[in-house]
Design a protein around this motif. Structure first.
Motif, PDB file in Angstrom:
ATOM      1  N   ALA A  72       0.866  -1.185   0.000  1.00 43.87           N
ATOM      2  CA  ALA A  72       0.000   0.000   0.000  1.00 43.87           C
ATOM      3  C   ALA A  72       0.899   1.230   0.000  1.00 43.87           C
ATOM      4  CB  ALA A  72      -0.910   0.007   1.223  1.00 43.87           C
ATOM      5  N   VAL A  73       0.600   2.154  -0.901  1.00 46.70           N
ATOM      6  CA  VAL A  73       1.398   3.377  -1.048  1.00 46.70           C
ATOM      7  C   VAL A  73       0.458   4.573  -1.009  1.00 46.70           C
ATOM      8  CG1 VAL A  73       2.970   4.651  -2.568  1.00 46.70           C
ATOM      9  CG2 VAL A  73       3.089   2.157  -2.475  1.00 46.70           C
ATOM     10  N   LYS A  74       0.885   5.613  -0.293  1.00 46.51           N
ATOM     11  CA  LYS A  74       0.099   6.848  -0.241  1.00 46.51           C
ATOM     12  C   LYS A  74       0.837   7.918  -1.029  1.00 46.51           C
ATOM     13  CE  LYS A  74      -2.181  10.031   2.929  1.00 46.51           C
ATOM     14  NZ  LYS A  74      -2.474  10.353   4.336  1.00 46.51           N
ATOM     15  N   GLY A  75       0.088   8.661  -1.837  1.00 52.09           N
ATOM     16  CA  GLY A  75       0.702   9.732  -2.603  1.00 52.09           C
ATOM     17  C   GLY A  75      -0.331  10.642  -3.230  1.00 52.09           C
ATOM     18  N   LYS A  76       0.173  11.682  -3.895  1.00 51.71           N
ATOM     19  CA  LYS A  76      -0.681  12.678  -4.537  1.00 51.71           C
ATOM     20  C   LYS A  76      -0.727  12.414  -6.037  1.00 51.71           C
ATOM     21  CE  LYS A  76      -1.425  17.634  -4.837  1.00 51.71           C
ATOM     22  NZ  LYS A  76      -0.953  18.940  -4.359  1.00 51.71           N
ATOM     23  N   TRP A  87      -4.937   5.126 -16.442  1.00 50.16           N
ATOM     24  CA  TRP A  87      -3.655   5.228 -15.741  1.00 50.16           C
ATOM     25  C   TRP A  87      -3.597   6.553 -15.003  1.00 50.16           C
ATOM     26  CZ3 TRP A  87      -1.084   9.542 -17.107  1.00 50.16           C
ATOM     27  CH2 TRP A  87      -1.206  10.022 -18.411  1.00 50.16           C
ATOM     28  N   LEU A  88      -2.656   6.637 -14.078  1.00 54.07           N
ATOM     29  CA  LEU A  88      -2.421   7.892 -13.374  1.00 54.07           C
ATOM     30  C   LEU A  88      -0.962   7.946 -12.957  1.00 54.07           C
ATOM     31  CD1 LEU A  88      -2.398   7.254  -9.988  1.00 54.07           C
ATOM     32  CD2 LEU A  88      -4.762   6.805 -10.553  1.00 54.07           C
ATOM     33  N   THR A  89      -0.535   9.108 -12.517  1.00 54.79           N
ATOM     34  CA  THR A  89       0.821   9.259 -12.000  1.00 54.79           C
ATOM     35  C   THR A  89       0.741   9.784 -10.571  1.00 54.79           C
ATOM     36  OG1 THR A  89       1.028  11.464 -12.998  1.00 54.79           O
ATOM     37  CG2 THR A  89       1.946   9.610 -14.238  1.00 54.79           C
ATOM     38  N   ILE A  90       1.712   9.352  -9.770  1.00 54.82           N
ATOM     39  CA  ILE A  90       1.802   9.752  -8.372  1.00 54.82           C
ATOM     40  C   ILE A  90       3.095  10.528  -8.182  1.00 54.82           C
ATOM     41  CG2 ILE A  90       2.078   8.911  -5.995  1.00 54.82           C
ATOM     42  CD1 ILE A  90      -0.702   8.376  -7.016  1.00 54.82           C
ATOM     43  N   GLN A  91       3.009  11.655  -7.475  1.00 53.81           N
ATOM     44  CA  GLN A  91       4.183  12.483  -7.202  1.00 53.81           C
ATOM     45  C   GLN A  91       5.007  11.844  -6.093  1.00 53.81           C
ATOM     46  OE1 GLN A  91       3.315  16.588  -6.658  1.00 53.81           O
ATOM     47  NE2 GLN A  91       5.262  17.030  -5.705  1.00 53.81           N
ATOM     48  N   ASN A 117      -5.053  13.154  -2.792  1.00 53.80           N
ATOM     49  CA  ASN A 117      -4.222  12.156  -2.126  1.00 53.80           C
ATOM     50  C   ASN A 117      -4.953  10.823  -2.156  1.00 53.80           C
ATOM     51  OD1 ASN A 117      -2.010  13.818  -1.301  1.00 53.80           O
ATOM     52  ND2 ASN A 117      -3.386  14.739   0.191  1.00 53.80           N
ATOM     53  N   VAL A 118      -4.210   9.774  -2.446  1.00 53.02           N
ATOM     54  CA  VAL A 118      -4.801   8.452  -2.553  1.00 53.02           C
ATOM     55  C   VAL A 118      -3.928   7.415  -1.853  1.00 53.02           C
ATOM     56  CG1 VAL A 118      -5.982   8.935  -4.741  1.00 53.02           C
ATOM     57  CG2 VAL A 118      -3.671   7.977  -4.770  1.00 53.02           C
ATOM     58  N   VAL A 119      -4.543   6.293  -1.541  1.00 59.23           N
ATOM     59  CA  VAL A 119      -3.827   5.095  -1.124  1.00 59.23           C
ATOM     60  C   VAL A 119      -4.057   4.070  -2.219  1.00 59.23           C
ATOM     61  CG1 VAL A 119      -3.730   3.191   0.524  1.00 59.23           C
ATOM     62  CG2 VAL A 119      -3.960   5.523   1.343  1.00 59.23           C
ATOM     63  N   LEU A 120      -2.963   3.515  -2.718  1.00 60.95           N
ATOM     64  CA  LEU A 120      -3.004   2.489  -3.759  1.00 60.95           C
ATOM     65  C   LEU A 120      -2.633   1.160  -3.133  1.00 60.95           C
ATOM     66  CD1 LEU A 120      -0.460   4.308  -6.081  1.00 60.95           C
ATOM     67  CD2 LEU A 120      -2.923   4.431  -6.367  1.00 60.95           C
ATOM     68  N   VAL A 167      -9.460   7.405  -2.194  1.00 63.49           N
ATOM     69  CA  VAL A 167      -9.170   8.830  -1.987  1.00 63.49           C
ATOM     70  C   VAL A 167      -9.134   9.079  -0.479  1.00 63.49           C
ATOM     71  CG1 VAL A 167      -9.903  11.187  -2.475  1.00 63.49           C
ATOM     72  CG2 VAL A 167     -10.430   9.370  -4.119  1.00 63.49           C
ATOM     73  N   VAL A 168      -8.040   9.722  -0.038  1.00 64.29           N
ATOM     74  CA  VAL A 168      -7.850  10.011   1.394  1.00 64.29           C
ATOM     75  C   VAL A 168      -7.495  11.489   1.583  1.00 64.29           C
ATOM     76  CG1 VAL A 168      -7.130   7.643   1.930  1.00 64.29           C
ATOM     77  CG2 VAL A 168      -5.397   9.343   1.316  1.00 64.29           C
ATOM     78  N   ASN A 169      -7.396  11.913   2.839  1.00 63.37           N
ATOM     79  CA  ASN A 169      -7.003  13.300   3.129  1.00 63.37           C
ATOM     80  C   ASN A 169      -5.538  13.504   2.862  1.00 63.37           C
ATOM     81  OD1 ASN A 169      -9.425  14.453   3.913  1.00 63.37           O
ATOM     82  ND2 ASN A 169      -9.228  13.668   5.989  1.00 63.37           N
TER      83      ASN A 169
END
Length: 169
Positions: A72-76, A87-91, A117-120, A167-169
């Motif tokens: 699990a990874v958290k990012g914007k 698809w999407l990109t995470i910073q 911000n999301v958790v994948l 989607v997270v804070n």
């Protein structure tokens, strides 16, 4: 004669139903990507608390022979495919990005996910991306032709295959 007419009407009805095309708009799904929205196969209830940063993911990938499963990874989110939301990109912390595809092309995300911000949850690996593939994604992202033409070498990058996104804070 009535039987033939009835048979003809049934045949026309069945063929009309069989060949009818769904009038679905193409493009990413609609949605505002508000906190709590989940896309894909779901995200475990403890995923947010156990999520690691993109920087920690990169370090894990260096240690684990280029692949990490069930992470699990958290990012914007910095970009989402404008064509389908496929698809999407995470910073990352160093202002670079890593690429996320949806597992088995099984779900899509709205473009409203940009900036959120999301958790994948899924699998990450280091992969060499060809020039053609990079250009394809740049075209999907509607990058200027000059930027697309500037892509001339393959690049090694983190690629993430998401089972679910929240989607997270």
């Amino acid at each position: 004669m009535k039987f033939k007419s009835l048979l003809f009407a049934v045949a026309v009805s069945v063929s009309t139903l069989a060949f009818a095309q769904e009038s679905k708009k193409s493009g990413p799904p609609a949605g505002n990507a508000v906190v709590g929205d989940v896309y894909g196969g779901g995200v475990a209830s403890n995923a947010e608390s156990k999520a690691i940063s993109a920087d920690k993911l990169s370090k894990k990938l260096k240690k684990s022979d280029k692949k990490v499963e069930n992470v699990a990874v958290k990012g914007k989110v910095t970009d989402v495919c404008d064509k389908k939301g496929c698809w999407l990109t995470i910073q990352t912390e160093d202002n670079s990005q890593f690429f996320v595809k949806m597992k088995d092309y099984g779900f899509f995300v709205p473009t409203a996910l940009k900036g959120k911000n999301v958790v994948l949850e899924g699998t990450a690996e280091r992969k060499v991306t060809s020039v053609d593939e990079q250009k394809h994604y740049a075209e999907d992202a509607k990058k200027p032709q000059s930027e697309i033409d500037a892509i001339t070498t393959p690049k090694e990058e983190i690629r993430f295959v998401a089972n679910g996104i929240k989607v997270v804070n």
